[in-house]
Each structure stands twice: as structure tokens, then as C-alpha cells.
Design a protein around this motif. Structure first.
Motif, PDB file in Angstrom:
ATOM      1  N   GLY A 275       0.796  -1.225   0.000  1.00  0.00           N
ATOM      2  CA  GLY A 275       0.000   0.000   0.000  1.00  0.00           C
ATOM      3  C   GLY A 275       0.824   1.268   0.000  1.00  0.00           C
ATOM      4  O   GLY A 275       0.613   2.155  -0.830  1.00  0.00           O
ATOM      5  N   TRP A 276       1.772   1.368   0.908  1.00  0.00           N
ATOM      6  CA  TRP A 276       2.568   2.592   1.004  1.00  0.00           C
ATOM      7  C   TRP A 276       3.475   2.755  -0.203  1.00  0.00           C
ATOM      8  O   TRP A 276       3.648   3.863  -0.697  1.00  0.00           O
ATOM      9  CB  TRP A 276       3.403   2.572   2.278  1.00  0.00           C
ATOM     10  CG  TRP A 276       2.655   2.974   3.481  1.00  0.00           C
ATOM     11  CD1 TRP A 276       1.299   3.045   3.614  1.00  0.00           C
ATOM     12  CD2 TRP A 276       3.214   3.363   4.732  1.00  0.00           C
ATOM     13  NE1 TRP A 276       0.984   3.445   4.873  1.00  0.00           N
ATOM     14  CE2 TRP A 276       2.129   3.648   5.585  1.00  0.00           C
ATOM     15  CE3 TRP A 276       4.510   3.496   5.201  1.00  0.00           C
ATOM     16  CZ2 TRP A 276       2.320   4.058   6.896  1.00  0.00           C
ATOM     17  CZ3 TRP A 276       4.709   3.902   6.503  1.00  0.00           C
ATOM     18  CH2 TRP A 276       3.613   4.180   7.345  1.00  0.00           C
ATOM     19  N   SER A 277       4.083   1.644  -0.640  1.00  0.00           N
ATOM     20  CA  SER A 277       5.012   1.732  -1.765  1.00  0.00           C
ATOM     21  C   SER A 277       4.320   2.347  -2.968  1.00  0.00           C
ATOM     22  O   SER A 277       4.924   3.110  -3.717  1.00  0.00           O
ATOM     23  CB  SER A 277       5.508   0.340  -2.143  1.00  0.00           C
ATOM     24  OG  SER A 277       6.383  -0.138  -1.174  1.00  0.00           O
ATOM     25  N   GLU A 278       3.041   2.015  -3.155  1.00  0.00           N
ATOM     26  CA  GLU A 278       2.332   2.562  -4.308  1.00  0.00           C
ATOM     27  C   GLU A 278       1.891   3.997  -4.059  1.00  0.00           C
ATOM     28  O   GLU A 278       2.024   4.851  -4.936  1.00  0.00           O
ATOM     29  CB  GLU A 278       1.153   1.648  -4.658  1.00  0.00           C
ATOM     30  CG  GLU A 278       1.649   0.332  -5.196  1.00  0.00           C
ATOM     31  CD  GLU A 278       0.547  -0.622  -5.625  1.00  0.00           C
ATOM     32  OE1 GLU A 278       0.849  -1.523  -6.409  1.00  0.00           O
ATOM     33  OE2 GLU A 278      -0.600  -0.486  -5.175  1.00  0.00           O
ATOM     34  N   ARG A 279       1.400   4.254  -2.846  1.00  0.00           N
ATOM     35  CA  ARG A 279       1.010   5.642  -2.539  1.00  0.00           C
ATOM     36  C   ARG A 279       2.187   6.590  -2.688  1.00  0.00           C
ATOM     37  O   ARG A 279       2.043   7.738  -3.108  1.00  0.00           O
ATOM     38  CB  ARG A 279       0.475   5.718  -1.109  1.00  0.00           C
ATOM     39  CG  ARG A 279      -0.969   5.299  -0.982  1.00  0.00           C
ATOM     40  CD  ARG A 279      -1.345   5.082   0.456  1.00  0.00           C
ATOM     41  NE  ARG A 279      -1.483   6.324   1.192  1.00  0.00           N
ATOM     42  CZ  ARG A 279      -1.754   6.367   2.507  1.00  0.00           C
ATOM     43  NH1 ARG A 279      -1.907   5.258   3.187  1.00  0.00           N
ATOM     44  NH2 ARG A 279      -1.873   7.516   3.130  1.00  0.00           N
ATOM     45  N   GLU A 280       3.383   6.084  -2.349  1.00  0.00           N
ATOM     46  CA  GLU A 280       4.570   6.915  -2.432  1.00  0.00           C
ATOM     47  C   GLU A 280       4.775   7.440  -3.853  1.00  0.00           C
ATOM     48  O   GLU A 280       5.108   8.603  -4.051  1.00  0.00           O
ATOM     49  CB  GLU A 280       5.767   6.079  -1.987  1.00  0.00           C
ATOM     50  CG  GLU A 280       7.003   6.881  -1.794  1.00  0.00           C
ATOM     51  CD  GLU A 280       8.139   6.086  -1.185  1.00  0.00           C
ATOM     52  OE1 GLU A 280       7.897   5.219  -0.328  1.00  0.00           O
ATOM     53  OE2 GLU A 280       9.277   6.335  -1.591  1.00  0.00           O
ATOM     54  N   TYR A 281       4.556   6.572  -4.857  1.00  0.00           N
ATOM     55  CA  TYR A 281       4.832   7.004  -6.232  1.00  0.00           C
ATOM     56  C   TYR A 281       3.647   7.693  -6.874  1.00  0.00           C
ATOM     57  O   TYR A 281       3.791   8.281  -7.942  1.00  0.00           O
ATOM     58  CB  TYR A 281       5.374   5.825  -7.039  1.00  0.00           C
ATOM     59  CG  TYR A 281       6.657   5.399  -6.413  1.00  0.00           C
ATOM     60  CD1 TYR A 281       7.751   6.245  -6.444  1.00  0.00           C
ATOM     61  CD2 TYR A 281       6.749   4.237  -5.660  1.00  0.00           C
ATOM     62  CE1 TYR A 281       8.914   5.930  -5.787  1.00  0.00           C
ATOM     63  CE2 TYR A 281       7.904   3.914  -5.001  1.00  0.00           C
ATOM     64  CZ  TYR A 281       8.990   4.767  -5.063  1.00  0.00           C
ATOM     65  OH  TYR A 281      10.135   4.476  -4.392  1.00  0.00           O
ATOM     66  N   ILE A 282       2.487   7.649  -6.228  1.00  0.00           N
ATOM     67  CA  ILE A 282       1.413   8.545  -6.659  1.00  0.00           C
ATOM     68  C   ILE A 282       1.881   9.977  -6.380  1.00  0.00           C
ATOM     69  O   ILE A 282       1.761  10.872  -7.198  1.00  0.00           O
ATOM     70  CB  ILE A 282       0.113   8.253  -5.884  1.00  0.00           C
ATOM     71  CG1 ILE A 282      -0.341   6.812  -6.146  1.00  0.00           C
ATOM     72  CG2 ILE A 282      -0.972   9.242  -6.271  1.00  0.00           C
ATOM     73  CD1 ILE A 282      -1.546   6.394  -5.338  1.00  0.00           C
ATOM     74  N   ASP A 283       2.495  10.157  -5.201  1.00  0.00           N
ATOM     75  CA  ASP A 283       2.991  11.470  -4.794  1.00  0.00           C
ATOM     76  C   ASP A 283       4.210  11.904  -5.591  1.00  0.00           C
ATOM     77  O   ASP A 283       4.296  13.021  -6.068  1.00  0.00           O
ATOM     78  CB  ASP A 283       3.428  11.441  -3.319  1.00  0.00           C
ATOM     79  CG  ASP A 283       2.256  11.469  -2.374  1.00  0.00           C
ATOM     80  OD1 ASP A 283       1.138  11.258  -2.840  1.00  0.00           O
ATOM     81  OD2 ASP A 283       2.485  11.695  -1.173  1.00  0.00           O
ATOM     82  N   LEU A 284       5.184  10.998  -5.672  1.00  0.00           N
ATOM     83  CA  LEU A 284       6.516  11.423  -6.108  1.00  0.00           C
ATOM     84  C   LEU A 284       6.719  11.344  -7.613  1.00  0.00           C
ATOM     85  O   LEU A 284       7.594  12.003  -8.155  1.00  0.00           O
ATOM     86  CB  LEU A 284       7.596  10.585  -5.409  1.00  0.00           C
ATOM     87  CG  LEU A 284       7.653  10.686  -3.885  1.00  0.00           C
ATOM     88  CD1 LEU A 284       8.747   9.812  -3.344  1.00  0.00           C
ATOM     89  CD2 LEU A 284       7.886  12.115  -3.445  1.00  0.00           C
ATOM     90  N   LEU A 285       5.954  10.479  -8.288  1.00  0.00           N
ATOM     91  CA  LEU A 285       6.177  10.308  -9.725  1.00  0.00           C
ATOM     92  C   LEU A 285       4.922  10.588 -10.538  1.00  0.00           C
ATOM     93  O   LEU A 285       4.973  10.586 -11.764  1.00  0.00           O
ATOM     94  CB  LEU A 285       6.614   8.862 -10.011  1.00  0.00           C
ATOM     95  CG  LEU A 285       8.099   8.547 -10.002  1.00  0.00           C
ATOM     96  CD1 LEU A 285       8.290   7.086 -10.311  1.00  0.00           C
ATOM     97  CD2 LEU A 285       8.843   9.390 -11.016  1.00  0.00           C
ATOM     98  N   GLY A 286       3.794  10.780  -9.870  1.00  0.00           N
ATOM     99  CA  GLY A 286       2.561  10.993 -10.602  1.00  0.00           C
ATOM    100  C   GLY A 286       2.026   9.728 -11.249  1.00  0.00           C
ATOM    101  O   GLY A 286       1.351   9.797 -12.276  1.00  0.00           O
ATOM    102  N   LEU A 287       2.318   8.580 -10.688  1.00  0.00           N
ATOM    103  CA  LEU A 287       1.762   7.339 -11.215  1.00  0.00           C
ATOM    104  C   LEU A 287       0.318   7.203 -10.758  1.00  0.00           C
ATOM    105  O   LEU A 287      -0.112   7.828  -9.793  1.00  0.00           O
ATOM    106  CB  LEU A 287       2.568   6.135 -10.714  1.00  0.00           C
ATOM    107  CG  LEU A 287       4.009   6.025 -11.197  1.00  0.00           C
ATOM    108  CD1 LEU A 287       4.659   4.806 -10.565  1.00  0.00           C
ATOM    109  CD2 LEU A 287       4.055   5.905 -12.703  1.00  0.00           C
TER     110      LEU A 287
END
Lengths: 181, 563
Positions: free
Chosen positions: B107-119
Motif C-alpha cells: 500500500g505505502w510503496s504505491e502511494r509513495e509514487y502517486i505522490d513522487l512520480l505521478g503514477l
């Protein structure tokens, strides 16, 4: 019985007594090999910029104010005391002293500046040889980077807004390519 | 046929054309590229063979024309094998299918890249902001290459994190973000019904400093170890060793045996001081300050030992790529042995004095219960997992440095609560002492003039992946590295043990008493924070109103004058 535990705890505490040092009143010398304040020996420094280009915290800066005078400035305020400069110095001009009491009101107290008279190698004779294995080339292969006094603030306080030309600048911002051996 | 080849062939057979490329050149690691449509299928295949999820790594691969990339890493603990699967998505349609419904730990690993990479992750159950501050402007993704490392958009007023609504019938007690006694700020909104905790929402990452971005834009390979060890104030050496190992793995550099033993000794010294520190803090959190004072008294000897060995109490600065900077000679080895003897004696006395104390048992037994199944589901690591009967320890499962040559047991408890964590960590103190003694004996057999560091021959080629794990005192640390141009990594990802463990904290807190909140959160060894303001929640509508300090004072004065 848990009461025995309490008695044992009392025994430990009373047997050990006070272990806190009376430090500020009674000095505690640092052990041998301690990494305290780095100190430059201006008689040994050859101004090669090895320390400046390999400082992980970017606290050592160089500036050539004219053809022959180079200024080295060590700004201790952000130093992490890793001792990398002392390791890399080819002339062993930097020593990590045992001085750790560096709290001060004025930044000047912990800033060191050296004015170096730079000569061409034929005249000074001790800078470095010009073979391919000289120190400068070796340092360059480790990621040489020239820091100037003007951009001393490596950590910028604020970029007021998100500018496109700022982005373009950062895209080309880099270090010289590594030298091929 | 090795286990790695067998796994690869099996995957090839199952995935057919979806498996695009593989890299088996690195010992103990398998790197595969797959089509993004096959991401979930591959993850499920790996999980079905007993893999443990570690971390997701996103990075900007547009320079090589492949859009944005997402890497997920898995560990096969019984086979000493690490697997990284990588998929790309085009920049104009940055979408992946979410792994979180199958794997809550992702969960966090994916939320992180919503924030940081716009995925964008399809079907992610909770795609809320995780890392960036609340007033960070939309549409700026810090890990993308065009964003400078020191960009600071102007602060915005009146923006706040939207906490979820509390379950009906419960109130919210906010813990955080600041507390005097521990080192990191974090915010927990704890839902309580009376004294019982009914859930919790976490908002953290308030000290996210973008160290990975800094490494990818400013620092060089050989400077990063000194920055890496400042990631953590307790297990710094773990991060510098792990980073160096990841680079050495990517560059296929073999370091000297003497350096490996010295790294092992320093890692174990760090474990000793960390376990004693935690024991003291745990005692302090349950109001048992004798433990705190005595554990920290014992710890101080280890700090002084580290100071005389490396030149500093904490940031040892001893690890460089290719080896170590300082030697442990015969004289220093004798000094270590002497101090370890004293520490062991003191520790035994302390253990005997507290092991049957009612105060500890009542405050830790059955507190923070989490079943073994849940622990696997959340992919917990470290003492928190070992207290739940999972015998995972990177030192044993994925031997690095000199751990393949030392004998030790993985300490496991099965009480699944805070008491189990305490038992595991106390036992590991003795294990660490024995490991250091074994290392010193073996170190004496290696000639003292053997080199401490190996020099790199030529630049590290770009585009190579490295993956390394180290068992920190709190659990497994994962470093993923992708080499880049300009003498620096293109992507360096650090996953600390608190990252998976903290995700399971809401589950651990469930149905415990509010008074046990500090020790439960403290049991995973992060930090917790205390109440700085009170939110009054209407039980029926669950709408909240934050009282100002003045209102709070008035309210309490009113209450007092009534009674």
C-alpha cells in the motif's frame, strides 16, 4: 516472587551509584583517533582542492582571486566531521583534532581561511608531477567538482516559485565528465 | 540447476511472452523485466512459491525512452534469493494495476509514487497523499528528472490533511506530531470508544528530506555512504553498509575478507547499543524508569567503545565503497572483548532483576497482539516479526558481510505481543556479543597488513541494478540501486524496517487500551508523539471541531470550578 526482583533492582542501583560524569567542570579528553574539528596546516597545503571536491557536506570552498592567490575556506557550520578531507589530502595537511567543544556565538570562530600562493609546478617543485598518475587526475576520477565562493549556499533557502528556466538550468547542472584513464 | 535458474524457467513457462528480459549475472539476485499487464500475475506467482514482499521502487526512466518504471522486490528467505520485477509505463498514460488488494503491504510503496512520480494505480483502496506535505502543489512530481532537488514551492495557508471519518460511535484522540521524548514527528488519529482503541489513521513523513533525490542529482557514489548513515540516528552504519553492498553488487566488486569482518563487528556493536536503547525506551514508556536508567548505563560503555574504534559515538563513518576506513587491530580487539565481558555481566544482572517484575508483564503481555498470519500478510520484519513466530533474519537468510562464517541462532518468540518483542531483543543482545567474539577470533587469523579497501577499476557502467539487504536492529533494511551516469546512481531507494512495520500498527492497536498506545507503537521502535490538542467529535455525526488552547483552558477551568 516479584518482590525479589524489586530488591535486586535496588541492589543494582545502589551498587552502581552515580555514573554521570562531572563533564563541563571536569574535562573529558577524547579518545585517540577521535574525529573532531579538522585543522589545516597552511605550510603543507598545495591547494589541490581534493578536500573541497570530495566533501560530502560541501563545507570547503575555493576561489582564485587572481592568477597567483587561491583562497581556501572551511565553513564548519554544516560540517559532519566525517574526516573524508583528512583521508584524501595528498600532503596530509589536514588533521582531525580532538577538539569537540565548538559551540559558539559567531560563525567566524569556527571558520578557517587559508590564502595560498599558487605557482606553476616548475617553480614550486612540490605540487605534483605531471604524469598521468598524479593526484589531481586521481581525484578527478573520483568526481572532481569545483566549488566557488559565490555559490557558497549549496542549500538554497527558497526558490520563490516554480520557474521553467530554473528547470532548464538544473537540467544542465552537472559535474565535468570523468576522465578516461 | 540452481534454485534461481529453476525459478526463472518456471516463470518463463508461466508468463511466456510477458517476460521481456532477465539479468542473472548477480549472485543471490534475479532481475526480470515484464510487461506491465502481467505485474499482478507475476507477483501472485512469486507469492505462491513463498516469496515475501519487500518494497516497491518507482523511478523516472524517460531518459532511456521507457517512460516511468516501477520495480517490486521480493525475498525468498529459505533460498537466499532476492527477486526484483520491473515494468514500464508510458509517460502519457502512467498507469499500473495496484498490487495492494492482493498484498496490503504494498500500500505505502504505491502511494509513495502517486505522490513522487505521478503514477496512477488502478483499484488502489486508499490512494491518499502519503509523503508530500499537504500544501505541495498538484502536478509537481519531485522524483521526475525535470524537477530540481532543491525546489521549494511557496507555502500555502489553509491546507490540511483530510483525515478519514471515525467509525460511528467512536471519538478521535490525536497523537502528534511532536513529542518531547522521541526523535521523529508523526501524527496518529486514534479512534477510541471509551478506553478501547477502535482504529487509527497515520499521517507521517513529516521529516521526509528527499535524500534519494539528492543522491541522484548532487552527490557522488563515494560521498553517499556518509550521507546514508545520517538517514537514521540509531542504525546509521546499517545504511552505509547496505548502500555500499548495493553498489558493490551492481559493480560486481569483491571486497576483502578483513573489511567484511570489520563491517560485521561494527554492525553488531550497533545492534547492541540499539537493543539496549530500545529496552530503556520501552521501560520508560511503561513508566518503569529503573530499566531505562540501567539499560542506558550499560549502553554508554558501548558508545564509548564505538567512539574509540571509529572516532565518533554514533556516525561511525567507517564504511566506504570497496571496504572500510579503519582497522581493528589486536590491541583494539582486546579492548572490545574486555568491554563486551562487562556488558554481558551487567546485562545478565539487569535481566535477572526485571524478568519477573509484575510491572513489565502486566504492561506487555497480550498488548499489541497480532497473529502470525497477519504478520505474514503485512510482511513484517525484524524483532516484531520474530516475536510472532516468523524466523526471518537477513543475517541467516541472505548472508552478507561475514555472517556466513559465524554461528548464531535466530531468536523467535511465539507470544505475538510486545512481551515477545522484548524477549527477542534481550536475547539478541547475548547473540550479538557472541557474534562479535567469534568475528574477533577469525579476524586475528587474517594477516593484519591485508588491504582494508579495494579500489574500483574504472567507472561503474550505467543502467545496472543492485539489491542488498542488511538486518538492522529493528529489522530488514533494503537498498535498491540503479547505476547512472556522472558518477552517481540514477535511483537509490532505501526501505527502512519501520516502513512495513508501521503499516501494521493500526492492526496491532485494535481493541487495546489507549494507555497502551505508546508501548505498542514503541514496540516496533519508531517514535510516537503525544497529544498537543484535542478534537471534540460528535458521536452521531462524527464531525470534528478543534479546540484552541484558550478554549481548552476555559473548558478545564469550568470543569474544575464545577467540582
Amino acid at each position: 516472587m516479584w518482590i525479589w526482583n524489586k530488591i535486586k533492582q535496588l541492589a543494582i542501583s545502589s551498587r552502581t551509584g552515580v555514573v554521570t560524569l562531572r563533564y563541563p567542570f571536569k574535562p573529558r579528553p577524547a579518545p585517540a583517533g577521535f574525529r573532531g574539528q579538522p585543522v589545516w596546516d597552511h605550510t603543507k597545503c598545495i591547494g589541490c582542492a581534493g578536500c573541497a571536491s570530495n566533501c560530502p557536506a560541501r563545507t570547503i570552498f575555493l576561489r582564485d582571486i587572481c592568477q597567483e592567490i587561491r583562497i581556501l575556506l572551511y565553513d564548519s557550520s554544516r560540517c559532519t566531521y566525517c574526516g573524508r578531507c583528512a583521508d584524501l589530502c595528498p600532503e596530509k595537511a589536514i588533521t582531525m583534532s580532538d577538539n569537540f567543544e565548538l559551540a559558539t556565538d559567531s560563525r567566524q570562530d569556527i571558520t578557517q581561511t587559508i590564502e595560498l600562493f599558487m605557482m606553476t609546478c616548475q617553480r614550486c617543485g612540490r605540487c605534483y608531477d605531471l604524469e598521468i598518475k598524479n593526484y589531481l587526475d586521481k581525484l578527478q576520477s573520483l568526481g572532481y567538482r569545483y566549488d566557488s565562493l559565490e555559490v557558497r549556499k549549496v542549500i538554497r533557502q527558497s526558490t520563490a516559485e516554480f520557474e521553467t528556466d530554473l528547470l532548464e538550468k538544473t537540467a544542465t547542472y552537472g559535474r565535468p565528465e570523468k576522465l578516461e584513464k | 540447476m540452481s534454485r534461481k535458474e529453476e525459478l526463472l524457467n518456471w516463470l518463463k513457462e508461466k508468463l511466456k511472452g510477458d517476460l521481456l528480459a532477465e539479468d542473472v549475472s548477480r549472485e543471490k539476485c534475479l532481475f526480470i523485466d515484464i510487461k506491465k499487464e502481467a505485474l499482478i500475475e507475476t507477483a501472485q506467482l512469486l507469492l505462491s512459491r513463498g516469496a515475501r514482499y519487500q518494497v516497491g521502487v518507482g523511478y523516472d526512466a524517460r531518459k532511456s525512452g521507457q517512460g516511468l518504471a516501477m520495480v517490486h522486490t521480493f525475498a525468498f528467505d529459505s533460498d537466499a534469493l532476492l527477486v526484483a520485477i520491473r515494468a514500464y509505463t508510458p509517460e502519457d498514460k502512467p498507469e499500473f494495476d495496484s498490487l495492494t488488494p492482493t498484498l496490503p503491504g504494498a500500500g505505502w510503496s504505491e502511494r509513495e509514487y502517486i505522490d513522487l512520480l505521478g503514477l496512477h494505480f488502478n483499484n488502489h483502496p486508499n490512494p491518499k497523499r502519503l509523503i508530500l506535505s499537504d500544501d505541495w502543489p498538484e502536478g509537481i512530481y519531485p522524483l521526475r528528472q525535470e524537477v530540481p532537488y532543491d525546489l521549494m514551492p511557496p507555502a500555502a495557508e489553509d491546507v490540511a490533511f483530510r483525515l478519514d471519518e471515525a467509525p460511528p460511535g467512536s471519538s478521535i484522540i490525536p497523537f502528534g506530531p511532536f513529542h518531547a521524548c522521541l526523535h521523529e514527528p508523526a501524527h496518529f488519529a486514534v479512534y477510541v470508544d471509551g478506553e478501547e482503541i477502535k482504529g487509527c489513521e497515520y499521517r507521517g513523513f513529516m521529516v521526509h528530506r528527499g535524500i534519494e533525490k539528492l543522491a541522484a542529482t548532487e552527490l557522488t557514489y563515494s560521498e553517499i555512504p556518509f550521507v546514508a548513515e545520517r538517514i537514521c540516528g540509531i542504525c546509521g552504519s546499517v545504511h552505509s553498509v547496505n548502500y555500499a553492498q548495493a553498489v558493490e553488487s551492481a559493480a560486481e566488486l569483491k571486497i576483502s575478507r578483513r573489511a567484511e569482518f570489520i563491517r560485521t563487528v561494527m554492525l553488531e556493536i550497533e545492534r547492541l547499543h540499539s537493543h539496549l536503547l530500545w529496552l530503556g525506551v520501552a521501560g520508560h514508556l511503561i513508566g518503569f524508569d529503573t530499566v531505562f536508567m540501567q539499560a542506558w548505563r550499560i549502553r554508554e560503555k558501548i558508545m564509548w567503545l564505538a567512539e574509540s574504534l571509529t572516532g565518533n559515538r554514533k556516525t561511525y563513518g567507517i564504511v566506504i565503497i570497496g571496504g572500510v576506513r579503519r582497522d581493528i587491530n589486536r590491541e583494539k580487539a582486546g579492548q572490545i572483548k574486555k568491554i563486551l565481558g562487562e556488558v554481558e555481566k551487567d546485562m545478565l544482572a539487569l535481566e535477572k532483576a526485571i524478568v519477573k517484575d509484575k510491572a513489565i508483564h502486566r504492561r506487555t503481555r497480550d498488548v499489541g497482539y497480532l497473529s502470525k498470519e497477519k504478520a505474514i500478510e503485512w510482511s513484517l520484519v525484524g524483532p516484531v516479526a520474530r516475536a510472532r513466530g516468523l524466523a526471518i533474519d537477513a543475517r541467516k537468510d541472505h548472508p552478507y558481510a561475514a555472517y556466513d562464517e559465524v554461528k548464531f541462532d535466530v531468536q523467535v518468540a511465539d507470544s505475538c505481543d510486545v512481551w515477545g518483542t522484548l524477549v527477542v531483543r534481550v536475547k539478541e543482545v547475548y547473540e550479538a556479543i557472541s557474534i562479535i567474539n567469534q568475528c574477533l577470533e577469525k579476524l586475528a587469523l587474517i594477516p593484519e597488513n591485508s588491504p582494508l579497501a579495494v579500489e574500483l577499476e574504472g567507472p561503474i557502467p550505467a543502467g545496472r541494478q543492485g539489491l542488498s539487504v542488511v538486518e538492522a536492529p529493528r529489522g530488514e533494511v533494503v537498498h535498491y540501486l540503479l547505476t547512472g551516469d556522472d558518477n552517481r546512481p540514477e535511483r537509490w531507494r532505501v526501505r527502512a524496517p519501520t516502513y512495513p512495520n508501521l503499516q501494521a500498527v493500526p492492526d496491532m492497536l485494535l481493541n487495546n487500551r489507549l494507555a497502551d498506545f505508546p508501548i505498542i507503537v514503541g514496540s516496533i521502535d519508531p517514535c510516537f508523539s503525544c497529544t498537543d490538542r484535542v478534537v471534540v467529535i460528535d458521536r452521531k455525526s462524527a464531525s470534528g471541531k478543534i479546540l484552541s488552547q484558550q478554549e481548552l483552558e476555559n473548558l478545564s477551568r469550568k470543569m474544575r470550578s464545577k467540582s
